[in-house]
Design a protein around this motif. Structure first.
Motif, PDB file in Angstrom:
ATOM      1  N   ASN A 139       2.744  58.238  34.292  1.00 17.87           N
ATOM      2  CA  ASN A 139       3.422  56.965  33.922  1.00 17.87           C
ATOM      3  C   ASN A 139       3.814  56.836  32.582  1.00 17.87           C
ATOM      4  OD1 ASN A 139       3.953  54.323  34.148  1.00 17.87           O
ATOM      5  ND2 ASN A 139       2.115  53.432  34.178  1.00 17.87           N
ATOM      6  N   ASN A 141       6.266  55.893  30.833  1.00 17.31           N
ATOM      7  CA  ASN A 141       6.684  54.597  30.170  1.00 17.31           C
ATOM      8  C   ASN A 141       7.691  54.938  28.832  1.00 17.31           C
ATOM      9  OD1 ASN A 141       5.506  52.464  31.861  1.00 17.31           O
ATOM     10  ND2 ASN A 141       3.587  53.218  31.093  1.00 17.31           N
ATOM     11  N   ASP A 153       7.203  49.215  27.831  1.00 12.56           N
ATOM     12  CA  ASP A 153       5.754  48.834  28.522  1.00 12.56           C
ATOM     13  C   ASP A 153       4.434  49.302  27.544  1.00 12.56           C
ATOM     14  OD1 ASP A 153       3.862  48.274  30.397  1.00 12.56           O
ATOM     15  OD2 ASP A 153       4.506  49.960  31.513  1.00 12.56           O
TER      16      ASP A 153
HETATM   17 MG   LIG Z   1       5.258  50.869  33.276  1.00  3.82          MG
END
Ligand SMILES: [Mg+2]
Ligand SMILES: Nc1ncnc2c1ncn2[C@@H]1O[C@H](COP(=O)(O)OP(=O)(O)OP(=O)(O)O)[C@@H](O)[C@H]1O
Length: 263
Positions: A139, A141, A153
Motif C-alpha cells: 500500500n 500511497n 494518504d
Molecule cells: Mg491509501
C-alpha cells in the motif's frame, strides 16, 4: 492559509480506500479526493492528512494541493446509496480535500521509474518523523503522475493522537515498521537526508503548519483540551521526536543497509 471550497456534488467513491474517501466536485469547479470527518477514524486522521501533507510540501516533496472542503447540511440527502448518505450527513462541516490528479496511477516499485536516491531518503525520513505506517509496497500511497511521484494518504500518521498516552515517551520511540517502507531499497543515506531536513523543521515551521489546521478539526481531543492546546501538543511532540532522532534515523539507516541500500 489553505483554500476553502464548498462541496457541490458527490462524484464517486474510491472503493479501495479504507477511510471511504470519494471524489467530490466543489464550488471552484475543481475535483477533490475528500477525506470525511464522519468516516469513523474521526477528525484526528484529517489532522494528520493536513499536517503531514503540508510539512512534506514545505520540505519540497510533491503533494497534491490540500484544501478544506465545507459540506453543507442537505448535501447527500438525496443520495440513493444509504452508506454514502450516512457518511456525507455525518460529515457536515469542515473536511479535507486533496486535488484530484486525473489519470494518475499507483506507484509500482517494480515497474515504474524510481525516484532518485536522495528524494527516496527524504521521504523515508519524513515518514519516520511522522510515524507513517502507510507507505509499504502493499500500500505505497504514492501516485505517479506527469512523470513525478506524488505523496498521498497521511491519515494514519501521528498515531500518538489516538490517546496522547505518555507523549514524551512515544516521541522517543523507535519505529520498526520503517523496514517495510516501499522506498527503503532505493533510498540514499538517511543520515544525509536528516542533516538536510532536520534543521528546516523548526518550532516556527511546525507552528505554521499546525496553524493551518482549523479549530473544528481539533475539537475531538481525547483530553478535552482547547484547539490551541492541541496544536501546541503536536508541536512539542514533534520537537521531542526531532530531539530523539539519533534513535530513529539510525534505525532507518540500519534497515536501509540491511537491504543493501543507503549511504
Ligand atoms: Mg491509501
Ligand atoms: N489526489 C488524488 N488523485 C488521484 N487519486 C487519488 C488521490 N488521492 C487518492 N487517490 C486514489 O484513491 C485511493 C484511496 O485514497 P487514500 O489512499 O488517500 O485513502 P485511504 O482510505 O486512506 O486508503 P487506504 O487506507 O486504503 O490506504 C488511492 O489509493 C488512490 O488510488
Amino acid at each position: 492559509m489553505l483554500r476553502r471550497v464548498v462541496a457541490q456534488r458527490y462524484v464517486t467513491p474510491l472503493r479501495e480506500g479504507g477511510s471511504l474517501p470519494a471524489i467530490m466536485e466543489a464550488s471552484d469547479d475543481g475535483q477533490y479526493v475528500v477525506k470525511f470527518r464522519g468516516a469513523g477514524h474521526g477528525t484526528r486522521s484529517l489532522v494528520a492528512e493536513l499536517a503531514v501533507g503540508e510539512l512534506a510540501r514545505r520540505l519540497e516533496l510533491t503533494v497534491p494541493e490540500l484544501v478544506l472542503v465545507e459540506i453543507d447540511a442537505g448535501m447527500g440527502r438525496a443520495d440513493p446509496d444509504p452508506e454514502i448518505h450516512e457518511l456525507v450527513t455525518a460529515s457536515i462541516g469542515t473536511n479535507v480535500g486533496l486535488d484530484y490528479l486525473p489519470g494518475s496511477v499507483t506507484f509500482d516499485p517494480v515497474q515504474d521509474a524510481q525516484p532518485d536516491a536522495a528524494t527516496a531518503a527524504r521521504i523515508v525520513w519524513l515518514d519516520s518523523l511522522m510515524v507513517n505506517i502507510d507507505r509499504s509496497s502493499r500500500n505505497p500511497n504514492l501516485l505517479t503522475w506527469h512523470g513525478n511521484l506524488w505523496l498521498i494518504d497521511h491519515g494514519a500518521a501521528l498515531y500518538v493522537h489516538s490517546n496522547w498516552k505518555r507523549p514524551e515517551e512515544s516521541a522517543r520511540q523507535r519505529f520498526e515498521m520503517i523496514a517495510d517502507h516501499v522506498l527503503l531499497a532505493r533510498a540514499g543515506s538517511i543520515v544525509d537526508a536528516d542533516a538536510q531536513l532536520a534543521p528546516l523543521v523548526t518550532r516556527e515551521l511546525l507552528e505554521d503548519v499546525f496553524a493551518l489546521v482549523p479549530d473544528d478539526l481539533l475539537d475531538e481531543d481525547v483530553l478535552g483540551r482547547t484547539p490551541a492546546d492541541v496544536r501546541a501538543g503536536y508541536v512539542t511532540w514533534l520537537l521531542d521526536r526531532l530531539d530523539a532522532r539519533d534513535e530513529w534515523v539510525g534505525e532507518a539507516e540500519t534497515a536501509c543497509a540491511a537491504l543493501g541500500a543507503g549511504a
